[in-house]
Design a protein around this motif. Structure first.
Motif, PDB file in Angstrom:
ATOM      1  N   ARG A 110       0.865  -1.186   0.000  1.00  0.00           N
ATOM      2  CA  ARG A 110       0.000   0.000   0.000  1.00  0.00           C
ATOM      3  C   ARG A 110       0.901   1.236   0.000  1.00  0.00           C
ATOM      4  NH1 ARG A 110      -3.709   2.876  -0.995  1.00  0.00           N
ATOM      5  NH2 ARG A 110      -4.516   4.412   0.419  1.00  0.00           N
ATOM      6  N   THR A 111       0.571   2.186  -0.841  1.00  0.00           N
ATOM      7  CA  THR A 111       1.331   3.443  -0.855  1.00  0.00           C
ATOM      8  C   THR A 111       0.399   4.567  -1.265  1.00  0.00           C
ATOM      9  OG1 THR A 111       3.346   4.522  -1.669  1.00  0.00           O
ATOM     10  CG2 THR A 111       2.103   3.235  -3.279  1.00  0.00           C
ATOM     11  N   GLN A 112       0.908   5.803  -1.188  1.00  0.00           N
ATOM     12  CA  GLN A 112       0.051   6.911  -1.629  1.00  0.00           C
ATOM     13  C   GLN A 112       0.047   7.025  -3.155  1.00  0.00           C
ATOM     14  OE1 GLN A 112       1.988   9.659   1.372  1.00  0.00           O
ATOM     15  NE2 GLN A 112      -0.043  10.566   1.374  1.00  0.00           N
ATOM     16  N   VAL A 113       1.243   6.911  -3.758  1.00  0.00           N
ATOM     17  CA  VAL A 113       1.320   7.044  -5.222  1.00  0.00           C
ATOM     18  C   VAL A 113       2.139   5.884  -5.793  1.00  0.00           C
ATOM     19  CG1 VAL A 113       1.968   8.530  -7.161  1.00  0.00           C
ATOM     20  CG2 VAL A 113       1.240   9.571  -5.001  1.00  0.00           C
ATOM     21  N   ALA A 114       1.533   5.120  -6.685  1.00  0.00           N
ATOM     22  CA  ALA A 114       2.253   4.049  -7.385  1.00  0.00           C
ATOM     23  C   ALA A 114       2.725   4.620  -8.714  1.00  0.00           C
ATOM     24  CB  ALA A 114       1.339   2.854  -7.620  1.00  0.00           C
ATOM     25  N   ILE A 115       4.041   4.586  -8.930  1.00  0.00           N
ATOM     26  CA  ILE A 115       4.600   5.163 -10.162  1.00  0.00           C
ATOM     27  C   ILE A 115       5.165   4.036 -11.010  1.00  0.00           C
ATOM     28  CG2 ILE A 115       6.326   6.735 -11.116  1.00  0.00           C
ATOM     29  CD1 ILE A 115       6.232   8.302  -8.480  1.00  0.00           C
ATOM     30  N   VAL A 116       4.644   3.891 -12.220  1.00  0.00           N
ATOM     31  CA  VAL A 116       5.138   2.859 -13.133  1.00  0.00           C
ATOM     32  C   VAL A 116       6.130   3.524 -14.082  1.00  0.00           C
ATOM     33  CG1 VAL A 116       4.543   1.155 -14.882  1.00  0.00           C
ATOM     34  CG2 VAL A 116       2.975   1.577 -12.971  1.00  0.00           C
ATOM     35  N   GLY A 117       7.404   3.162 -13.950  1.00  0.00           N
ATOM     36  CA  GLY A 117       8.439   3.718 -14.818  1.00  0.00           C
ATOM     37  C   GLY A 117       9.469   4.523 -14.040  1.00  0.00           C
ATOM     38  N   ALA A 118      10.730   4.071 -14.115  1.00  0.00           N
ATOM     39  CA  ALA A 118      11.826   4.798 -13.458  1.00  0.00           C
ATOM     40  C   ALA A 118      12.677   5.493 -14.513  1.00  0.00           C
ATOM     41  CB  ALA A 118      12.669   3.848 -12.611  1.00  0.00           C
ATOM     42  N   GLY A 119      12.003   6.179 -15.435  1.00  0.00           N
ATOM     43  CA  GLY A 119      12.697   7.049 -16.378  1.00  0.00           C
ATOM     44  C   GLY A 119      12.800   8.435 -15.734  1.00  0.00           C
ATOM     45  N   PRO A 120      13.173   9.435 -16.522  1.00  0.00           N
ATOM     46  CA  PRO A 120      13.270  10.787 -15.962  1.00  0.00           C
ATOM     47  C   PRO A 120      11.972  11.240 -15.289  1.00  0.00           C
ATOM     48  CG  PRO A 120      14.105  10.735 -18.217  1.00  0.00           C
ATOM     49  CD  PRO A 120      13.541   9.381 -17.943  1.00  0.00           C
TER      50      PRO A 120
ATOM     51  N   GLY B  62       9.344   9.450 -13.967  1.00  0.00           N
ATOM     52  CA  GLY B  62       8.997   8.736 -12.736  1.00  0.00           C
ATOM     53  C   GLY B  62       9.932   9.067 -11.585  1.00  0.00           C
ATOM     54  N   LEU B  63      11.230   9.147 -11.878  1.00  0.00           N
ATOM     55  CA  LEU B  63      12.198   9.394 -10.805  1.00  0.00           C
ATOM     56  C   LEU B  63      12.092  10.817 -10.269  1.00  0.00           C
ATOM     57  CD1 LEU B  63      15.297   7.486 -12.211  1.00  0.00           C
ATOM     58  CD2 LEU B  63      13.879   6.853 -10.243  1.00  0.00           C
ATOM     59  N   ILE B  64      11.945  11.771 -11.173  1.00  0.00           N
ATOM     60  CA  ILE B  64      11.849  13.163 -10.706  1.00  0.00           C
ATOM     61  C   ILE B  64      10.537  13.368  -9.957  1.00  0.00           C
ATOM     62  CG2 ILE B  64      11.617  15.564 -11.494  1.00  0.00           C
ATOM     63  CD1 ILE B  64      13.864  14.961 -13.501  1.00  0.00           C
ATOM     64  N   LEU B  65       9.465  12.736 -10.442  1.00  0.00           N
ATOM     65  CA  LEU B  65       8.196  12.842  -9.723  1.00  0.00           C
ATOM     66  C   LEU B  65       8.328  12.264  -8.313  1.00  0.00           C
ATOM     67  CD1 LEU B  65       5.184  13.530  -9.623  1.00  0.00           C
ATOM     68  CD2 LEU B  65       4.732  11.215 -10.473  1.00  0.00           C
ATOM     69  N   SER B  66       8.981  11.101  -8.181  1.00  0.00           N
ATOM     70  CA  SER B  66       9.110  10.497  -6.846  1.00  0.00           C
ATOM     71  C   SER B  66       9.869  11.437  -5.915  1.00  0.00           C
ATOM     72  CB  SER B  66       9.800   9.131  -6.929  1.00  0.00           C
ATOM     73  OG  SER B  66      11.192   9.266  -7.138  1.00  0.00           O
ATOM     74  N   HIS B  67      10.847  12.156  -6.461  1.00  0.00           N
ATOM     75  CA  HIS B  67      11.598  13.113  -5.639  1.00  0.00           C
ATOM     76  C   HIS B  67      10.699  14.276  -5.204  1.00  0.00           C
ATOM     77  CE1 HIS B  67      15.023  15.453  -4.194  1.00  0.00           C
ATOM     78  NE2 HIS B  67      14.308  16.486  -4.623  1.00  0.00           N
ATOM     79  N   LEU B  68       9.959  14.831  -6.164  1.00  0.00           N
ATOM     80  CA  LEU B  68       9.119  15.989  -5.843  1.00  0.00           C
ATOM     81  C   LEU B  68       8.032  15.600  -4.833  1.00  0.00           C
ATOM     82  CD1 LEU B  68       8.789  17.542  -9.419  1.00  0.00           C
ATOM     83  CD2 LEU B  68      10.315  18.261  -7.572  1.00  0.00           C
ATOM     84  N   LEU B  69       7.499  14.377  -4.988  1.00  0.00           N
ATOM     85  CA  LEU B  69       6.485  13.914  -4.035  1.00  0.00           C
ATOM     86  C   LEU B  69       7.090  13.769  -2.643  1.00  0.00           C
ATOM     87  CD1 LEU B  69       4.639  11.196  -6.181  1.00  0.00           C
ATOM     88  CD2 LEU B  69       3.721  13.409  -5.448  1.00  0.00           C
ATOM     89  N   ALA B  70       8.273  13.131  -2.571  1.00  0.00           N
ATOM     90  CA  ALA B  70       8.920  12.932  -1.268  1.00  0.00           C
ATOM     91  C   ALA B  70       9.191  14.284  -0.605  1.00  0.00           C
ATOM     92  CB  ALA B  70      10.221  12.152  -1.446  1.00  0.00           C
TER      93      ALA B  70
ATOM     94  N   ALA C   9       7.425  16.798  -0.822  1.00  0.00           N
ATOM     95  CA  ALA C   9       6.146  17.305  -0.312  1.00  0.00           C
ATOM     96  C   ALA C   9       5.573  16.375   0.760  1.00  0.00           C
ATOM     97  CB  ALA C   9       5.162  17.456  -1.476  1.00  0.00           C
ATOM     98  N   GLY C  10       6.373  15.384   1.199  1.00  0.00           N
ATOM     99  CA  GLY C  10       5.931  14.481   2.262  1.00  0.00           C
ATOM    100  C   GLY C  10       4.981  13.396   1.787  1.00  0.00           C
ATOM    101  N   ILE C  11       5.001  13.109   0.491  1.00  0.00           N
ATOM    102  CA  ILE C  11       4.095  12.090  -0.070  1.00  0.00           C
ATOM    103  C   ILE C  11       4.909  10.862  -0.449  1.00  0.00           C
ATOM    104  CG2 ILE C  11       2.497  11.583  -1.971  1.00  0.00           C
ATOM    105  CD1 ILE C  11       1.957  14.664  -2.049  1.00  0.00           C
ATOM    106  N   GLU C  12       4.522   9.708   0.057  1.00  0.00           N
ATOM    107  CA  GLU C  12       5.301   8.501  -0.229  1.00  0.00           C
ATOM    108  C   GLU C  12       4.856   7.833  -1.532  1.00  0.00           C
ATOM    109  OE1 GLU C  12       2.952   4.801   1.689  1.00  0.00           O
ATOM    110  OE2 GLU C  12       4.707   5.521   2.804  1.00  0.00           O
ATOM    111  N   SER C  13       5.792   7.144  -2.145  1.00  0.00           N
ATOM    112  CA  SER C  13       5.482   6.478  -3.415  1.00  0.00           C
ATOM    113  C   SER C  13       6.272   5.187  -3.530  1.00  0.00           C
ATOM    114  CB  SER C  13       5.823   7.393  -4.595  1.00  0.00           C
ATOM    115  OG  SER C  13       7.211   7.659  -4.633  1.00  0.00           O
ATOM    116  N   ILE C  14       5.791   4.322  -4.396  1.00  0.00           N
ATOM    117  CA  ILE C  14       6.552   3.138  -4.808  1.00  0.00           C
ATOM    118  C   ILE C  14       6.778   3.284  -6.307  1.00  0.00           C
ATOM    119  CG2 ILE C  14       6.524   0.627  -5.146  1.00  0.00           C
ATOM    120  CD1 ILE C  14       4.809   0.365  -2.641  1.00  0.00           C
ATOM    121  N   VAL C  15       8.035   3.124  -6.734  1.00  0.00           N
ATOM    122  CA  VAL C  15       8.359   3.204  -8.166  1.00  0.00           C
ATOM    123  C   VAL C  15       8.753   1.812  -8.629  1.00  0.00           C
ATOM    124  CG1 VAL C  15       9.826   4.266  -9.931  1.00  0.00           C
ATOM    125  CG2 VAL C  15       9.272   5.547  -7.844  1.00  0.00           C
TER     126      VAL C  15
END
Ligand code: FAD
Length: 242
Positions: free
Chosen positions: A10-20, A22-30, A32-38
């Motif tokens: 279970r996570t807040q945001v599931a991101i499919v794709g660790a390209g530019p 997906g990775l930059i989004l996971s950083h911006l979310l983190a 902002a205090g939002i957890e994700s699984i990539v």
């Protein structure tokens, strides 16, 4: 654990794709205090060694600098202050800073990905390689789920508040699940393609040369002092050169 017994996360945001994206989004979310699984279907080695893009525009460099003020873009990359446009054999230099006060940077995409992977893994990001999303369900509910398989055949289910399709092209799984059509959205396909040649050679020009000729478009570009990337226009359906 095997295909018969899915492992559910279970996570807040599931991101499919660790390209530019997906990775930059996971950083911006983190940030902002939002957890994700990539997840990404490729291995880390494959992601870090696939040579694709080479030029970063100023806005991207500004973002990468904001993410990491010591980004290697400024030490390993090369700032280009212009390009040459060629028509009928005559070159015209376009002076970026002189015209708009901005530049572009030569810094290969796989180097950006090396930086972002190291940064995200160092920050404890839940990032899984060799995991392929097979389908997405419940996109119109508040509990969408991504189902994925690992290289060992293990089935993972990721329940999230949001699912992000950063799965690029050409065979995205998430986008069609969201839109019902992989070609919907702002999509335009041109009736020509680029034939790319990656070669080990010194740079033949200091800046990129975009050339127009009766035979179509050609581009001289660079990747590093030792590796250059050349392109010429071709028919996207062609399977061999005439
Ligand atoms: C030869 C070439 C040259 C280019 N030159 C430039 C340039 O100079 N400047 C520029 O700005 N852009 C350039 N581009 C475009 C740029 O590479 C793309 O815009 C960029 O890679 C898109 O990033 P993305 O994160 O959206 O998707 P991608 O980089 O495609 O990443 C998508 C990721 O999703 C993963 N994935 C896909 N499906 C699944 C699935 N079902 N499950 C799990 N993972 C999945 C893939 O393995 C991949 O790692 C170039 C592209 C190419 C091919």
């Amino acid at each position: 654990m095997n295909a018969a017994t899915p492992h559910t996360f279970r996570t807040q945001v599931a991101i499919v794709g660790a390209g530019p994206a997906g990775l930059i989004l996971s950083h911006l979310l983190a940030d902002a205090g939002i957890e994700s699984i990539v997840i990404d279907q490729r291995s880390r080695e494959e992601i870090e060694s696939t040579i694709r893009a080479g030029i970063l525009e100023q806005g991207t460099v500004d973002l990468l600098t904001a993410i990491d003020p010591n980004t290697r873009v400024h030490t390993v990359g090369h700032r280009h202050d212009g390009i040459e446009l060629r028509f009928q054999g005559e070159g015209h230099r376009i002076d970026f800073p002189g015209l708009v006060g901005r530049s572009v940077w030569l810094y290969p995409q796989h180097e950006v990905l090396k930086d972002m992977l190291a940064l995200r893994l160092g920050a404890g990001q839940d990032l899984r390689f060799g995991v392929t999303a097979t389908h997405v369900e419940g996109v119109d509910t508040d509990r969408p789920r991504v189902t994925a398989t690992t290289a060992d055949g293990e089935v993972l289910e990721i329940d999230a508040d949001f699912v992000v399709g950063a799965d690029g092209r050409p065979a995205p799984v998430v986008r069609p699940a969201v839109t019902g059509d992989s070609r919907s959205g702002y999509f335009r396909e041109y009736p020509f393609a680029w034939f790319g040649i990656l070669c080990e050679a010194p740079a033949s020009a200091d800046e990129l040369i975009y050339s127009n000729s009766p035979n179509g478009f050609a581009l001289v570009s660079q990747r590093s002092p030792e590796v250059q990337r050349m392109y010429f226009q071709c028919d996207p359906t062609a399977t061999r050169m005439r």
